[in-house]
Write a protein that holds these residues in place. Structure first.
Motif, PDB file in Angstrom:
ATOM      1  N   ILE A   1       9.852  15.884   1.554  1.00 43.58           N
ATOM      2  CA  ILE A   1      10.807  15.544   0.497  1.00 43.58           C
ATOM      3  C   ILE A   1      10.473  14.181  -0.107  1.00 43.58           C
ATOM      4  CG2 ILE A   1      13.223  14.980   0.016  1.00 43.58           C
ATOM      5  CD1 ILE A   1      14.006  17.051   2.117  1.00 43.58           C
TER       6      ILE A   1
ATOM      7  N   LEU B   1      18.085  14.744   4.620  1.00 43.52           N
ATOM      8  CA  LEU B   1      17.997  14.178   3.267  1.00 43.52           C
ATOM      9  C   LEU B   1      18.185  12.670   3.299  1.00 43.52           C
ATOM     10  CD1 LEU B   1      19.989  16.845   1.206  1.00 43.52           C
ATOM     11  CD2 LEU B   1      17.524  16.423   1.165  1.00 43.52           C
TER      12      LEU B   1
ATOM     13  N   ALA C   1      14.952  11.161   4.372  1.00 40.73           N
ATOM     14  CA  ALA C   1      13.940  11.221   3.323  1.00 40.73           C
ATOM     15  C   ALA C   1      14.226  10.242   2.193  1.00 40.73           C
ATOM     16  CB  ALA C   1      13.859  12.644   2.771  1.00 40.73           C
TER      17      ALA C   1
END
Length: 302
Positions: free
Chosen positions: A53, A220, A223
């Motif tokens: 990501i 997330l 990342a």
């Protein structure tokens, strides 16, 4: 760097210090977030997705610089990416057997190792300050990792080994990347780390059939904040912040990692661990603050 008219640091320096502190907070909190993700996902899968990501997010901003990057930049990025990938895999596996707080401090020994790794590669001989820091760090590691039988746990051993690979990463950057585009090296590092992590993730690890919203949010976070944001904040911060101040702020990563483990995961912190963490933290400062001209360890994986 002191501004006499305003009675403090210039605005750029103050802003840079804030960015460095935020980067340290992001990296430190990442230990607790990763520890929580390990409850339901295998380590290499987490790293594959996290760095994948991060690579995709940065690509639109760097694609022109990637095309113009020198062959040396790509070679250094590939080598650094190898060290980062192996270091993170070992670190995450080790985190399964120890606390996020302990892992944060034990992994930070890379700061102490760098002068000795550079020396082994034909660089400058470590100073008395480096030797003092190493001894103090060794004592702190013992306080944290040794049990009543004076035997280190598996998680502590793996955290230390992961720190060695991070030391190799920084030593490589220090020796060979002075004339390279650091953001390009960072992007290559994340790409290589994602690809290397994907190999054991697909071959050896069980394939996740479902990922909860909270775990996905955690990945997330790793990342976006622990990789892309923290990396960019560090690159900007070390350019404008006074070197001594930057060292202190970046070293706070291990402190924030310990605090995040206690607050987010309710990890216990006893007096023995506090003393060991304090000794390691002081050793980090001693290793880096003995000269005003010394540059910061520059983390490129995150």
């Amino acid at each position: 760097m002191y501004n006499r008219k305003s009675g403090g640091f210039p605005v750029k320096s103050l802003g840079a210090c804030i960015l460095l502190l935020l980067a340290a907070m992001a990296w430190g909190s990442g230990f607790a977030i990763a520890k929580r993700a390990l409850d339901t996902l295998p380590p290499c899968f987490i790293l594959m997705v996290r760095f994948g990501i991060g690579t995709l997010i940065l690509f639109p901003f760097l694609w022109k610089r990637l095309r113009a990057a020198s062959r040396k930049t790509w070679v250094v990025g590939l080598v650094v990416g190898l060290f980062v990938a192996v270091g993170h895999i070992i670190q995450l596996v080790g985190m399964r057997y120890t606390t996020a707080g302990k892992c944060a401090f034990l992994s930070a020994v890379y700061v102490i190792l760098v002068p000795f790794l550079v020396w082994a590669a034909g660089g400058r001989i470590p100073t008395a300050w480096n030797l003092t820091a190493a001894c103090l760090c060794f004592a702190g590691v013992g306080m944290i990792s040794l049990n009543s039988g004076l035997i280190p746990g598996l998680g502590e051993i793996l955290s230390l080994i992961g720190g060695i690979f991070f030391g190799l990463q920084i030593a490589t950057v220090s020796l060979y990347a002075s004339d390279c585009d650091m953001m390009v090296i960072a992007w290559i590092t994340m790409l290589v780390s994602s690809v290397i992590a994907a190999i054991p993730a697909f071959i050896f690890e069980p394939h996740p059939t479902a990922i909860s919203v909270s775990v996905l949010a955690g990945i997330l976070y790793l990342a976006v904040f622990c990789s892309v944001f923290a990396l960019s904040a560090q690159n900007i911060g070390i350019k404008y912040a006074p070197a001594a101040v930057a060292t202190i702020l970046l070293s706070m990563e291990s402190v924030f990692g310990c605090l995040a483990g206690a607050l987010l995961l309710q990890e216990a912190i006893d007096a023995k661990m506090l003393v060991g963490c304090a000794m390691i933290f002081v050793s980090l400062l001693v290793s880096n603050l003995h000269t005003k001209s010394q540059k910061q360890p520059h983390r490129q994986e995150e």
